[in-house]
Scaffold this active site. Structure first.
Site, mmCIF file in Angstrom:
data_model
loop_
_atom_site.group_PDB
_atom_site.id
_atom_site.type_symbol
_atom_site.label_atom_id
_atom_site.label_comp_id
_atom_site.label_asym_id
_atom_site.label_seq_id
_atom_site.Cartn_x
_atom_site.Cartn_y
_atom_site.Cartn_z
ATOM 1 N N SER A 1 0.812 -1.214 0.000
ATOM 2 C CA SER A 1 0.000 0.000 0.000
ATOM 3 C C SER A 1 0.853 1.275 0.000
ATOM 4 C CB SER A 1 -0.960 -0.041 1.190
ATOM 5 O OG SER A 1 -1.881 1.013 1.123
ATOM 6 N N ASP B 1 -2.274 6.320 -3.494
ATOM 7 C CA ASP B 1 -1.259 5.606 -2.718
ATOM 8 C C ASP B 1 -0.763 4.420 -3.563
ATOM 9 O OD1 ASP B 1 -3.588 4.038 -2.441
ATOM 10 O OD2 ASP B 1 -2.792 3.132 -0.610
HETATM 11 MG MG MG Z 1 -3.656 1.410 -0.035
#
Ligand code: MG
Length: 452
Positions: free
Chosen positions: A98, A239
């Site tokens: 992430s 992200d």
């Molecule tokens: Mg993420």
């Protein structure tokens, strides 16, 4: 770790490559998952340099326990989740860390309905992992792998299909996928909606040469400059796995994520009023203000997107109307689309938000939202849980909600005190429209902390 989990955190297991995160570990995760979920498992990854190695390990674990594997290649987490849900796969796994720096990687496990695996199931998976309790199949039952890198198109089409054709005509948008998988989706989504699209950091690159995977105001400075230089209506950034989207307005100013949530909520609830808006206890009261404007009610959950997603599903199962959900970090969940955070959908939604304001500038629209002041502090604690109890005791005469830690709710402010899941710390959040009131409440809490 939180909620009885030993290895997995709130959104999957993560670690530094070559240290805690290795192909050997991921092979065992694959074998544990394959032993629990029979059938066909979809696998995807973000752009990290270690992604391919870990994907091979994961797939080996799945294949040797008898699962078939469909490798989707590089794609955003919500794209994988959408494809799993709509194609009736038996589950999935995403290789991603992430927003963590490039040296990290990890695994998120996805259920057949496209949601992230629940705590209870993760604990079952961990039990198998630690006991090495894997189903070993014989040679004729070993699984087979197919590659399906083009299926990302199904996700792009689904997102675009939620909006009227040409809704973005006349708009200019700058997209910063941060060298991550959204480079394959968000620019195309916005173009197909009719926008003129510029990109920055849009080459897939696991070394993240332009900025780190966490989209911070500092990291997005080049995006802001490009928005201003091109006269764009807004800029959007993701992200590292594109389940979140954050924005800069037409002046290049970073939009704090609670305000992003509020803007989109105003649009979504305006078209679907009188329902529930689901969000964690740490989200700004702004979300409540906007919900009330549309006769919606806020339903609070513990901190973590899987709790929001699962609560939305549960409420719908109970026959309740759920209008919207999400977190105050740019992770928003659209119940008509799928029950997970979706950054590509949020980028598209901002086009619709702007289109609904008849040519007004984003910075003007933002100025009309009420301003809240947020204090966020961490405090070291040898026994965090005991400290939280002490604060609860000190404020026992007031309204206290205990959904996650303790939330002291006043008319003009609220404070959230939680034990950290990973460090010997308590986290304190206080919000008020009046900075003075927030600071006073912080001092009251710190006095209770010191007395304990
Ligand atoms: Mg993420």
């Amino acid at each position: 770790m939180r909620n009885g989990k030993r290895m997995f955190g709130t959104n999957g297991v993560r670690g530094v490559i070559g240290e805690e995160m290795t192909p050997a570990l991921v092979l065992k995760i694959g074998a544990a998952l394959g032993s629990m979920r029979k059938g066909t498992i979809a696998v995807g990854r973000d752009t990290r340099t270690s992604g391919e190695a870990l994907a091979h390990a994961l797939k080996a674990g799945l294949l040797m326990t008898g699962c078939d594997v469909v490798d989707m290649g590089i794609l955003p987490t919500p794209a994988l989740q959408y494809i799993i849900k709509t194609n009736q796969f038996d589950g999935g796994a995403m290789i991603t860390a992430s927003h963590n720096p490039p040296e990290y990687n990890g695994v998120k496990i996805i259920e057949a309905d496209g949601t992230e695996m629940s705590d209870d199931e993760i604990i079952r998976l961990e039990d198998r992992f630690f006991a090495s309790e894997f189903v070993a199949v014989s040679w004729e039952d070993v699984g087979a792998e197919t590659a399906a890198p083009d299926r990302i198109e199904e996700y792009i089409r689904a997102v675009v299909g939620h909006f009227p054709a040409g809704i973005g005509k006349g708009m200019t948008v700058v997209v910063d996928p941060g060298s991550g998988p959204a480079a394959l989706t968000t620019p195309i989504i916005l173009e197909r909606m009719g926008c003129r699209v510029h990109t920055i950091n849009a080459r897939l690159d696991g070394t993240f040469p332009g900025r780190m995977p966490e989209p911070t105001p500092e990291g997005l400075q080049p995006l802001s400059e490009m928005v201003v230089a091109t006269g764009a209506d807004f800029g959007v950034a993701h992200d590292g796995d594109a389940d979140r989207a954050v924005f800069v307005d037409n002046k290049g100013c970073y939009i704090e994520e609670n305000y992003e949530f509020g803007l989109v909520e105003d649009y979504v609830c305006g078209r679907n009023s009188g329902g529930l808006v689901v969000t964690p206890v740490a989200t700004s009261r702004l979300i409540q203000d906007i919900a009330e404007k549309h006769r919606c009610t806020v339903d609070y959950t513990p901190v973590g997107s899987i709790y929001v997603a699962r609560r939305m599903i549960e409420l719908i199962r109970q026959g309740k109307k759920v209008s919207f959900g999400g977190e105050g970090n740019g992770g928003l969940i659209y119940p008509d689309h799928q029950f997970c955070r979706d950054g590509g959908m949020t980028a598209a939604m901002m086009v619709a938000v702007l289109a609904s304001h008849n040519g007004r500038e984003l910075s003007d629209i933002l100025d009309e939202l009420p301003a809240y002041h947020l204090v966020k502090e961490k405090h070291h604690a040898r026994d965090p849980a005991a400290l939280v109890r002490a604060v609860e005791e000190a404020f026992s005469g007031e309204t206290i909600e205990k959904i996650d830690g303790i939330k002291i709710v006043r008319d003009d402010a609220w404070a959230l005190v939680r034990a950290s899941g990973t460090e010997p710390m308590i986290r304190i959040m206080i919000e008020s429209k009046d900075p003075g009131i927030a600071d006073t409440m912080y001092r009251e809490i710190m006095q209770a902390v010191r007395q304990a």
